[in-house]
Design a protein around this motif. Structure first.
Motif, PDB file in Angstrom:
ATOM      1  N   ASN A  57       4.978  23.469 -51.181  1.00 42.86           N
ATOM      2  CA  ASN A  57       5.740  23.761 -52.454  1.00 42.86           C
ATOM      3  C   ASN A  57       6.595  24.902 -52.171  1.00 42.86           C
ATOM      4  O   ASN A  57       6.102  26.013 -51.775  1.00 42.86           O
ATOM      5  N   GLU A  58       8.095  24.909 -52.394  1.00 40.16           N
ATOM      6  CA  GLU A  58       8.858  25.816 -52.334  1.00 40.16           C
ATOM      7  C   GLU A  58       8.582  27.205 -53.170  1.00 40.16           C
ATOM      8  O   GLU A  58       7.934  27.104 -54.256  1.00 40.16           O
ATOM      9  N   ARG A  59       8.924  28.441 -52.634  1.00 35.84           N
ATOM     10  CA  ARG A  59       8.458  29.645 -53.230  1.00 35.84           C
ATOM     11  C   ARG A  59       9.747  30.679 -53.309  1.00 35.84           C
ATOM     12  O   ARG A  59      10.443  30.692 -52.085  1.00 35.84           O
ATOM     13  N   SER A  60       9.943  31.300 -54.033  1.00 27.31           N
ATOM     14  CA  SER A  60      11.001  32.264 -54.037  1.00 27.31           C
ATOM     15  C   SER A  60      10.342  33.623 -54.530  1.00 27.31           C
ATOM     16  O   SER A  60       9.486  33.642 -55.361  1.00 27.31           O
ATOM     17  N   PHE A  61      11.293  34.742 -54.078  1.00 30.17           N
ATOM     18  CA  PHE A  61      10.729  36.126 -54.651  1.00 30.17           C
ATOM     19  C   PHE A  61      11.630  36.663 -55.700  1.00 30.17           C
ATOM     20  O   PHE A  61      13.161  36.425 -55.426  1.00 30.17           O
ATOM     21  N   ILE A  62      11.389  37.028 -56.771  1.00 30.20           N
ATOM     22  CA  ILE A  62      12.198  37.060 -57.797  1.00 30.20           C
ATOM     23  C   ILE A  62      11.624  38.656 -58.085  1.00 30.20           C
ATOM     24  O   ILE A  62      10.365  38.859 -58.322  1.00 30.20           O
ATOM     25  N   ALA A  63      12.706  39.689 -58.405  1.00 30.21           N
ATOM     26  CA  ALA A  63      12.286  40.869 -58.999  1.00 30.21           C
ATOM     27  C   ALA A  63      12.922  41.261 -60.092  1.00 30.21           C
ATOM     28  O   ALA A  63      14.126  41.297 -59.909  1.00 30.21           O
ATOM     29  N   ILE A  64      12.430  41.938 -61.079  1.00 33.12           N
ATOM     30  CA  ILE A  64      13.251  42.431 -62.132  1.00 33.12           C
ATOM     31  C   ILE A  64      13.305  43.960 -61.604  1.00 33.12           C
ATOM     32  O   ILE A  64      12.508  44.619 -61.484  1.00 33.12           O
ATOM     33  N   LYS A  65      14.724  44.307 -61.679  1.00 34.16           N
ATOM     34  CA  LYS A  65      14.875  45.601 -61.127  1.00 34.16           C
ATOM     35  C   LYS A  65      15.012  46.746 -62.227  1.00 34.16           C
ATOM     36  O   LYS A  65      14.562  46.296 -63.394  1.00 34.16           O
ATOM     37  N   PRO A  66      14.874  47.875 -61.793  1.00 35.72           N
ATOM     38  CA  PRO A  66      14.635  49.082 -62.642  1.00 35.72           C
ATOM     39  C   PRO A  66      15.435  48.872 -64.008  1.00 35.72           C
ATOM     40  O   PRO A  66      14.658  49.469 -65.071  1.00 35.72           O
TER      41      PRO A  66
END
Ligand code: GTP
Ligand code: MG
Length: 151
Positions: free
Chosen positions: A1-10
């Motif tokens: 299953n595909e995974r992605s890194f998502i980040a909410i910036k400051p």
């Protein structure tokens, strides 16, 4: 299953958009498999964006990304890397479609609230950089078969 890194910036954290971002991915049907709040050092920020080293905006980008805590996440599901980028919208919010996170909540490229992996290699690199394998939970939800068909 595909995974992605998502980040909410400051800026996304400061502006109270954490729940909004999570909600968009959750309602789409994607599965949250890892999440933490972390205040990156400039060294970590530079490593995260090392493909952009040498760009004129790189020093400002590193300062921006390390200017406060971020919310780092791993999301899983069909085509989450490419579709996740569509949920974020174009890098420049002025070019981002209304209905996307950047199109709805941002005005300039230098404050575009969120990061998303741009391909399978960068996703693997970024997930490995921010999370250990143990921090990524492989689990199923009873609702999964109502979201994704077998065929
Ligand atoms: P990320 O998901 O954060 O990686 O953005 P992206 O993949 O849409 O764009 P890219 O990787 O090319 O750039 C990374 C980040 O650098 C952008 O999201 C912006 O925050 C910042 N950035 C890119 N171009 C510029 C620019 O011209 N000026 C400034 N100030 N920041 C920029
Ligand atoms: Mg990028």
């Amino acid at each position: 299953n595909e995974r992605s890194f998502i980040a909410i910036k400051p800026d996304g954290v400061q502006r109270g958009l954490i729940a909004e971002v999570i909600s968009r991915f959750e309602k789409k049907g994607y599965k949250l498999v890892a999440m933490k709040m972390i205040w990156a050092t400039e060294e970590m920020a530079a490593n995260h964006y090392d493909d952009l080293k040498g760009r004129p905006f790189f020093p400002a980008l590193v300062k921006y990304f390390a200017s406060g805590p971020i919310v780092a996440m791993v999301w899983e599901g069909p085509d989450v890397i490419k579709t996740g980028r569509k949920i974020l919208g174009a890098t420049n919010p002025q070019a981002a479609d209304v209905g996307t996170l950047r199109g709805d909540f941002c005005l300039t490229t230098g404050r575009n609230i969120i990061h998303g992996s741009d391909g399978p290699e960068s996703a693997a690199h970024e997930i490995g950089m921010w999370f250990t394998e143990k921090e990524c939970s492989a689990y199923s939800r009873s609702i999964d078969s109502w979201i994704v068909a077998d065929n």
